[in-house]
Every structure is written in structure tokens, then in C-alpha cells.
Design a protein around this motif. Structure first.
Motif, PDB file in Angstrom:
ATOM      1  N   LYS A 268     -39.009  61.477  32.870  1.00 47.31           N
ATOM      2  CA  LYS A 268     -39.343  62.755  33.348  1.00 47.31           C
ATOM      3  C   LYS A 268     -38.673  62.973  34.759  1.00 47.31           C
ATOM      4  O   LYS A 268     -38.261  63.970  35.372  1.00 47.31           O
ATOM      5  CB  LYS A 268     -40.877  62.670  33.581  1.00 47.31           C
ATOM      6  CG  LYS A 268     -41.554  62.705  32.255  1.00 47.31           C
ATOM      7  CD  LYS A 268     -43.387  63.091  32.503  1.00 47.31           C
ATOM      8  CE  LYS A 268     -43.920  63.133  31.232  1.00 47.31           C
ATOM      9  NZ  LYS A 268     -45.352  63.292  31.465  1.00 47.31           N
ATOM     10  N   TYR A 271     -35.048  63.865  33.870  1.00 49.88           N
ATOM     11  CA  TYR A 271     -35.107  65.287  33.405  1.00 49.88           C
ATOM     12  C   TYR A 271     -35.228  66.257  34.640  1.00 49.88           C
ATOM     13  O   TYR A 271     -34.394  67.352  34.948  1.00 49.88           O
ATOM     14  CB  TYR A 271     -36.049  65.792  32.710  1.00 49.88           C
ATOM     15  CG  TYR A 271     -35.975  64.761  31.292  1.00 49.88           C
ATOM     16  CD1 TYR A 271     -35.031  64.540  30.787  1.00 49.88           C
ATOM     17  CD2 TYR A 271     -37.242  64.568  30.607  1.00 49.88           C
ATOM     18  CE1 TYR A 271     -34.777  63.892  29.523  1.00 49.88           C
ATOM     19  CE2 TYR A 271     -37.209  63.911  29.471  1.00 49.88           C
ATOM     20  CZ  TYR A 271     -36.163  63.371  28.827  1.00 49.88           C
ATOM     21  OH  TYR A 271     -35.958  62.730  27.834  1.00 49.88           O
ATOM     22  N   THR A 274     -31.603  65.884  36.527  1.00 45.48           N
ATOM     23  CA  THR A 274     -30.564  66.338  35.891  1.00 45.48           C
ATOM     24  C   THR A 274     -29.844  67.411  36.194  1.00 45.48           C
ATOM     25  O   THR A 274     -28.461  67.538  36.256  1.00 45.48           O
ATOM     26  CB  THR A 274     -30.737  66.317  34.309  1.00 45.48           C
ATOM     27  OG1 THR A 274     -31.039  65.055  33.851  1.00 45.48           O
ATOM     28  CG2 THR A 274     -29.664  67.075  33.377  1.00 45.48           C
TER      29      THR A 274
END
Length: 326
Positions: A268, A271, A274
């Protein structure tokens, strides 16, 4: 239910150096030897030697502090200081490579041959608005916050791996810094104003020898010059940027290593980071800090550098440095 972190929880790593301090002292020693070899040609070698001695003294003062109060907080301070010193070691590479012939002309020629243009010029030219400029500059500015977030996450959530990831991160920087010392490439934002944009537009990329030994003019970055993040990046570059460290891009390389670290501990978190990572990689070319080949090789090299630094840790430091004491 959240787990409370006791910053004063006692930890014991013996009387010696942490792994990150060991690699920092090794890099300090290697560059000190290089200063002594190049002493007559350097700009202020005496001051550089004094600064290195000061870093050694600071390192051992922090060790004594930790021995007096051996806890998570003082361990974190020791690690954080070594990582903060990277802000000193980066411009320090310029003091060495400024003595050697600049190689930007080879990279500009390679860029022209591979892509038929100069992507660092074309990218920002075709996307000049605030809607592109600000996100890219935000990504570029997020370089150090991204590292800090991942390091703090390990400190709070995976303390048993904290010493290792600090070593891998700092060692990765030093590997790139050694390359920069030996490979003097300044990047488009320095090289293009040095030769003039008329030559860039005519695809003429002449060698400039040791031009940057006496000149360090930095062209203002492209983009929306009234943007908040644009001005943050400009201010940070005015303070710390030097005509050095273009190939391979450590911004791309180190941020890729940070993403590997985050992926290994929390998907998580990966993400979440990113979008900033992708914007950062694009920004290296958008703001003309790097040639496109710098960014590509920075990405590829990250995996080799990460595995090399990890292997060094495993070979040199077999048992974990930190052992929690109940």
C-alpha cells in the motif's frame, strides 16, 4: 489497534560502528586519499580535509552519545545524521570531476543519435503549461521526502530491518557518487547554456574541456515559472546543485531503490508513492537536469546497485546490528 512505539526502548548493538557509519568512513577515507593525490590541482583541498576530519569527529561523538543512552531514538539520530551528510557528499563530487575534461558532448551526441532530437529540450517545449510543469516539479521535489517516508516507516514498523535499509540506501548513494567523480557529466541544464542554444538547435555539440572548473552557470528550469513547486525546485537547485552527477541519474536510481524497499515491506505504501515516483522520473528530463539516457540507465542500474549494496551488507555484517533487549 495501533502499536505504541517507545523511542526510548533500549537497544544494544555493542560498542562498534553501525554498518552505515562504517561505509561512510570508508567513503571518507577513499575520497581523502583522492584529495591527497590531486592536492596541487584542487581548489580548496585543505578545507575539504578539515571537513572530512569534522565528519569523523561527529560520527564518534554520536557513538559516545548512543553508548550513554542506547535506545531507538539515539540509534535513529546516528542513522539520520549519516543520511543527512549525503547533502554534503553530493556537491563534493564536483570538486573532483571539475578537474577532468567534461563528457557532456558525448552524451548529447548519443541522445541525438538514439532519439533524433534532444528530449530534454522537446519534452518541456511541448508541455509548457502549469498543468504539466507543477506536477513534474512536485515529483522532483518529492525525492528526499520519499526517502524519509520509507526510512521512517522501517524505523517504526520494521525496526529489525532498519539498520540494513539505511546501509543499502547510503551505500547506493556512494556507489553513484564514485561514478560521478570519475565520469564528469553535468547535464543539459549546465551544458546547453555553456555551448549556446543556437548550437543545440543546430545539433552541434562541441567538447568544452574543463570549462566547469571555472564556470557553474545553471540555466533556469523550463516550465511555469510562477508555480509553487517550480520555485521550490529552483531555490533548492540554486543552493545545492553543481555541474556534476548527470549520468546515470541518481534521482531515478535512488528513487527506484526506495520503491523496491517500500514494495518489500508494504504494498500500500508503494502504491501511495508510485505517482510521485513516476513524476520524479519524468521530471529529471522535463526540467533538463538529465539526458533521457541518464534516466534510462539510472532505472536499470538501480537493480544492480541495490543487489550489490545488499550483498555487501550480508557479507560484511552477518548478524543483525540491533538486538532488542526485553
Amino acid at each position: 489497534m495501533a502499536v505504541k512505539i517507545n523511542l526510548f526502548e533500549r537497544v544494544d548493538s555493542g560498542k562498534g560502528l553501525f554498518a552505515v557509519e562504517t561505509i561512510s568512513l570508508i567513503y571518507n577515507a577513499l575520497t581523502t586519499i583522492l584529495i591527497l593525490i590531486l592536492y596541487p590541482r584542487m581548489d580548496h583541498p585543505g578545507m575539504m580535509l578539515l571537513e572530512r576530519a569534522g565528519i569523523v569527529v561527529l560520527t564518534f561523538v554520536l557513538i559516545f552519545l548512543y553508548q550513554a543512552v542506547p535506545c531507538r531514538l539515539t540509534a535513529f539520530i546516528r542513522m539520520l545524521v549519516q543520511m543527512s551528510l549525503l547533502a554534503y557528499w553530493y556537491p563534493d563530487t564536483f570538486e573532483f570531476n571539475r578537474l577532468f575534461p567534461n563528457l557532456d558532448y558525448l552524451f548529447a551526441h548519443a541522445e541525438q543519435f538514439l532519439f533524433g532530437c534532444q528530449p530534454a529540450v522537446e519534452f518541456s517545449k511541448h508541455l509548457p503549461s502549469i498543468w504539466f510543469s507543477e506536477p513534474f516539479n512536485m515529483g522532483y521535489f518529492f525525492y528526499y521526502p520519499m526517502m524519509f517516508i520509507v526510512v521512517v516507516y522501517y524505523f517504526l514498523k520494521r525496526f529489525e530491518w532498519f539498520e540494513k535499509i539505511c546501509f543499502v540506501l547510503v551505500t547506493s548513494f556512494f556507489i553513484y557518487y564514485l561514478i560521478y567523480i570519475l565520469l564528469p557529466v553535468a547535464g543539459p541544464q549546465f551544458y546547453f547554456p555553456a555551448i549556446g542554444m543556437d548550437k543545440v538547435n543546430a545539433c552541434i555539440f562541441p567538447p568544452i574541456g574543463d570549462y566547469f572548473n571555472l564556470n557553474d552557470y545553471l540555466i533556469p528550469g523550463p516550465g511555469f515559472d510562477h508555480g509553487f513547486f517550480f520555485n521550490l525546485v529552483e531555490a533548492s537547485q540554486e543552493v545545492g546543485e553543481r555541474p556534476t552527477a548527470a549520468f546515470p541519474s541518481s534521482h531515478v536510481g535512488i528513487s527506484t531503490i526506495v520503491m523496491i524497499m517500500s514494495w518489500r515491506v508494504n504494498r500500500k505504501l508503494t502504491y501511495l508513492l508510485t505517482p510521485f515516483y513516476l513524476l520524479l522520473c519524468g521530471a529529471t528530463v522535463y526540467i533538463q537536469a538529465h539526458y533521457l539516457i541518464d534516466a534510462i540507465v539510472g532505472f536499470i542500474s538501480a537493480f544492480f546497485v541495490y543487489h550489490l549494496a545488499t550483498l555487501m551488507y550480508k557479507r560484511w555484517f552477518i548478524s543483525p546490528v540491533f538486538k532488542l533487549m526485553g
